[in-house]
Design an enzyme around this catalytic site. Sequence first.
Site, PDB file in Angstrom:
ATOM      1  N   ASN A 188       0.812  -1.218   0.000  1.00  0.00           N
ATOM      2  CA  ASN A 188       0.000   0.000   0.000  1.00  0.00           C
ATOM      3  C   ASN A 188       0.849   1.274   0.000  1.00  0.00           C
ATOM      4  O   ASN A 188       0.368   2.359   0.318  1.00  0.00           O
ATOM      5  CB  ASN A 188      -0.971   0.013   1.188  1.00  0.00           C
ATOM      6  N   GLU A 206      12.251   4.416   6.188  1.00  0.00           N
ATOM      7  CA  GLU A 206      11.781   5.753   6.561  1.00  0.00           C
ATOM      8  C   GLU A 206      10.698   5.690   7.631  1.00  0.00           C
ATOM      9  O   GLU A 206      10.128   4.637   7.900  1.00  0.00           O
ATOM     10  CB  GLU A 206      11.270   6.493   5.312  1.00  0.00           C
ATOM     11  N   MET A 246      17.607  13.458   0.793  1.00  0.00           N
ATOM     12  CA  MET A 246      16.343  13.521   0.061  1.00  0.00           C
ATOM     13  C   MET A 246      15.806  14.957   0.083  1.00  0.00           C
ATOM     14  O   MET A 246      14.794  15.268   0.724  1.00  0.00           O
ATOM     15  CB  MET A 246      15.342  12.524   0.645  1.00  0.00           C
ATOM     16  N   THR A 247      16.503  15.812  -0.647  1.00  0.00           N
ATOM     17  CA  THR A 247      16.219  17.247  -0.635  1.00  0.00           C
ATOM     18  C   THR A 247      15.128  17.599  -1.639  1.00  0.00           C
ATOM     19  O   THR A 247      15.366  18.272  -2.654  1.00  0.00           O
ATOM     20  CB  THR A 247      17.508  18.032  -0.923  1.00  0.00           C
ATOM     21  N   TYR A 248      13.918  17.138  -1.324  1.00  0.00           N
ATOM     22  CA  TYR A 248      12.742  17.434  -2.143  1.00  0.00           C
ATOM     23  C   TYR A 248      11.501  17.164  -1.304  1.00  0.00           C
ATOM     24  O   TYR A 248      11.595  16.728  -0.158  1.00  0.00           O
ATOM     25  CB  TYR A 248      12.718  16.594  -3.422  1.00  0.00           C
ATOM     26  N   GLU A 249      10.349  17.482  -1.870  1.00  0.00           N
ATOM     27  CA  GLU A 249       9.042  17.297  -1.232  1.00  0.00           C
ATOM     28  C   GLU A 249       8.714  18.361  -0.197  1.00  0.00           C
ATOM     29  O   GLU A 249       7.958  18.091   0.748  1.00  0.00           O
ATOM     30  CB  GLU A 249       8.889  15.888  -0.637  1.00  0.00           C
ATOM     31  N   TRP A 292      15.478  11.765  -8.460  1.00  0.00           N
ATOM     32  CA  TRP A 292      14.209  11.093  -8.158  1.00  0.00           C
ATOM     33  C   TRP A 292      13.121  11.792  -8.982  1.00  0.00           C
ATOM     34  O   TRP A 292      12.780  12.916  -8.705  1.00  0.00           O
ATOM     35  CB  TRP A 292      13.863  11.167  -6.662  1.00  0.00           C
TER      36      TRP A 292
END
Length: 432
Positions: free
Chosen positions: A173, A215, A278-281, A403
């Site tokens: 999911n 995560e 993870m330098t986004y979002e 990504w």
Amino acid sequence: MIIHIVKEGETLFSIANQYGVDPTVLAFDNDIADPLRLPVGQPVAVVFPRVTHTVQSGETLFSVAELYGTTVENLFRNNLFLNGKPEISPGQVLYIEIERELLGTYSTGGYAYPFINEVLLRRALPFMGALMPFTYGFRPDGTLISPEDGEMLKICADYSTQPVMHISTLTDNDNFSVELAESLFNSSDLQEKLLDEIIMNMQTKGYTALDVDFEFLGRENAVKYAQFVAYCRERLRPYGYGVMTALAPKTSDDQTGALYEGHDYQLLGEAADAVLLMTYEWGYTYGPPMAVSPIKPVADVVDYALTRIPAEKILLGISNYGYDFTLPYTQGVSRAPSVSTKQAFSLAAQYGAEIFFDETVFAPYFDYTAEGNQHRVWFEDVRSISARLRLMAEKNLRGALWWNLNRENNQSLIAINNLIDSEGLNLYINDG
């Protein structure tokens, strides 16, 4: 490379004529679908060749590369329209050498879902030193769950691209399972079994490194997670495999939230051979309209990471997508679909929207109205990608990972080719 900003009344042909370049190449490099209808404000990356070659009858891409003392991969990068395939025909003009603003050589790589379009993957791989098929999982008994990565690995072998095995705690999911992670952390037998399977899979399929991505672990699992990553490194080193891990975008040790608290930068930096930030979002599907990767918050994460992890271990995450937000934003209700750069340009052209560039966050955006609803689209273009590559170079980082590669963005590839030489991750370091 020059970045031309489209003005009222300009067409692809008038821009190509202004700079003396091939309009067909210009259109392909910039994802331009309609040469007569360019959105005002759209950036157009203009690439200038230093050396060209007109293909003669009987020549192959390999013979052309040999003739000029270059590589087929370099010709793929300089001629995006080839789509990473060595198919040429008489009369075609190839760019052998182009004008560049080279910052240096850096590790590059990209994540991709197994359902990625083959043309898109082949086009991107000459720019990528590594490919991470997304994603392997594992069951509660420690057995692996494999994605359909066979075709991706076969294509990867056609280029100088290292396959990296990505493993996560994602479930069917699409949620990261804390329970699955905790059961693993608390059982040395499960860890041993999982690593046995990982090693066998890497040897069988030709993977060169392991990318661990757990995560939303929470503070209570931070130390155990770092210990697990260290165990992965210990098990893989005798085989010459390196280990990297993905880090949530933190700016302090005590940043709150389950996503951040489970990632201890200091411990994970010591446990792994490399880390991905993870330098986004910042802008995301369920959030208010804003840029996905605003430059200052990205830089703040990098600056914090550099206080805990050596620069040569750090890879910058680069977002390769945007979002189409419907206004007004309603928390808990609004949901923005993701868009590629190509889709964003097409939307702006379709609705006659002017594209603006926010110098504060270093990202493009535009507004349009459809079916009575107002929209704001934040996305990426050659300017925003270039800015983050320059940040990577300024901070002396190891490189950058995209990504993800499933979304079409030729301007991103043009930015890479203009600014950096790509190399693999080469994670294994024999430090005794």
